[in-house]
Each structure stands twice: as C-alpha cells, then as structure tokens.
Design an enzyme around this catalytic site. Structure first.
Site, PDB file in Angstrom:
ATOM      1  CB  SER A  27      60.014  -6.455 -49.243  1.00  0.00           C
ATOM      2  OG  SER A  27      60.045  -5.631 -48.110  1.00  0.00           O
ATOM      3  CB  ILE A  86      60.791   4.901 -44.665  1.00  0.00           C
ATOM      4  CG1 ILE A  86      61.692   4.941 -43.421  1.00  0.00           C
ATOM      5  CG2 ILE A  86      59.336   4.676 -44.290  1.00  0.00           C
ATOM      6  CD1 ILE A  86      61.659   3.713 -42.564  1.00  0.00           C
ATOM      7  CE  LYS A  87      59.213  -0.468 -52.344  1.00  0.00           C
ATOM      8  NZ  LYS A  87      58.244  -1.571 -52.335  1.00  0.00           N
ATOM      9  CB  ILE A  88      56.259   6.488 -48.169  1.00  0.00           C
ATOM     10  CG1 ILE A  88      57.029   6.288 -46.856  1.00  0.00           C
ATOM     11  CG2 ILE A  88      54.923   7.176 -47.926  1.00  0.00           C
ATOM     12  CD1 ILE A  88      57.333   7.583 -46.125  1.00  0.00           C
TER      13      ILE A  88
END
Ligand code: E4P
Length: 226
Positions: A27, A86-88
C-alpha cells in the site's frame, strides 16, 4: 515468481486471497486514502490478520527526512511485527534510512523507483524489493520494461536476494510485460486481476464446454456418471 495485491481494501484482500495466489499486500498513502479516514494501525492490523504471517505486508513511511523515517519504521515494526516490510521512497534521505535499516536486518521495500540507477542504489543499500513504477514511468516516456530488464539482470548476475517488485499498473499488458522482462514480483490492484479473469472469451469457452457436455449427459457432473 510472486503476485501481490496493491490495495488496502479489506473486502478486496479477502476476495483476492480466496481466489488468487497472493504472496503479499502493498500500500501507499494514496491507497490508504481510498479507504477513507481509517484508524491507520488498526486497519493495517486487520490486513495482517487477513493475510496471516506467511505473506508479506509492505507499509510505506510518510516522513521525508532520514531520522523521522527511522522512527516511523520503528513504530511500524513495533506495532505490526518485525517481519513487516518498510516501504521507503528512494530519495537521498530514503537511501540513508534504507542503509541503516537493512544493516539492522529490517526488511525494506524501496519504492518510487523510476530509474535503473535508483534501483541499483537501493539494491546496494540492502533493500529486499525494488518497487518500480511501471505506468508512471510510461507517462513520462521512460522505458519501464527496459529498466525492469536491466535491474532484473543485475540482481540475477549478482546473486542477491533482492527482487524487482513491479508496481503502478493500469492495464494487463503492463503486468505481463513486466513479468516477461524479468520482474519476479508484480503488485496489482484487485480490479485489474478481476479484469483479466472476466474476459468474454473465457466465459464463452466455459459455456460452450458445458453446452456440449449437457447435450450428451444432461445436467450431470462427473460425480454423477460412471
Ligand atoms: C505500490 O507499491 C505502489 O506504491 C503503487 O503501485 C503505485 O501505484 P500508482 O502509480 O497507481 O499510484
């Protein structure tokens, strides 16, 4: 190869899991916005409950500066569990955060990737997935297939466990081209998955088989014949 769902809609996730071979859920803030003003961590918890521990959950940070990204990552991990990805976004601060988190053994999905260079840097920084923005790249005349091919070959040649996670899809052709060019994973909006299965030609083929069977055996299934 993997297929993920690019949605935060609980109903779509439940339906998607029942039908499709889904290995994770991704997401971003725009996808969350589509769900209204949900209680964020509570909503993410519900997604985790639906997908179970074996599938991956990719949650995007909001902060832009490295220090706050790291604090957000700690909060995500403490609330949603240490296996959360963890989307960075791959900015300079993002890269700094990716390096630090990856060195700590945190699962990182590098996102907002438009160029091969961004992907290489994120891979070297220790990201586990490279989220390449297929349709957004086409919109600005970047050859998305070429970038995916280059990154996939580099990952393959270097024997790294990092994978291309192609994202930002608006049609099926983009998805199949991404896979065909070496993306080992695509994350797809639920509606697009349904579109692929709701083609009239598929329905017609199944209907024709039934009609021919019924002409010979009537309204019986294989359970009713010898
Ligand atoms: C998923 O990880 C990406 O953030 C998403 O696919 C981007 O999609 P969009 O280009 O439709 O916003």
């Amino acid at each position: 190869m993997e297929l993920m769902l690019d949605t935060a809609n609980l109903e779509q996730i439940e339906k998607g899991l029942a039908t499709y071979p889904i290995s994770g859920v991704t997401s971003n803030p725009s996808i969350i916005k589509a769900e209204g003003k949900v209680d964020f961590f509570n909503h993410m918890h519900k997604i985790r409950e639906l997908i179970g521990d074996e599938r991956s959950l990719h949650v995007q940070v909001i902060a832009h500066d490295c220090d706050t990204i790291l604090k957000e990552a700690d909060k995500i991990l403490s609330i949603l569990g240490p296996k959360t990805f963890i989307k960075i976004p791959v900015t300079e601060d993002g890269l700094r955060a990716i390096k630090i988190l990856a060195a700590r053994g945190v699962n990182v999905t590098a996102t907002a990737i438009y160029t091969t260079m961004q992907g290489i840097l994120a891979m070297l920084a220790g990201a586990r997935y490279l989220a390449v923005y297929y349709n957004r790249m086409l919109n600005i005349d970047i050859d998305a297939a070429k970038v995916i091919k280059e990154l996939s070959s580099l990952l393959w040649a270097n024997g790294t466990s990092c994978q291309v996670l192609a994202a930002s899809f608006k049609n099926l052709k983009e998805i199949t081209t991404a896979y065909a060019n070496g993306a080992s994973c695509c994350t797809i909006p639920y509606d697009l998955l349904e579109t692929g299965m709701h083609m009239p030609s598929i329905t017609k083929a199944v209907h024709d088989f039934s009609a021919n069977w019924e002409e010979v055996y009537g309204n019986r299934t294989l359970l009713d014949v010898d």
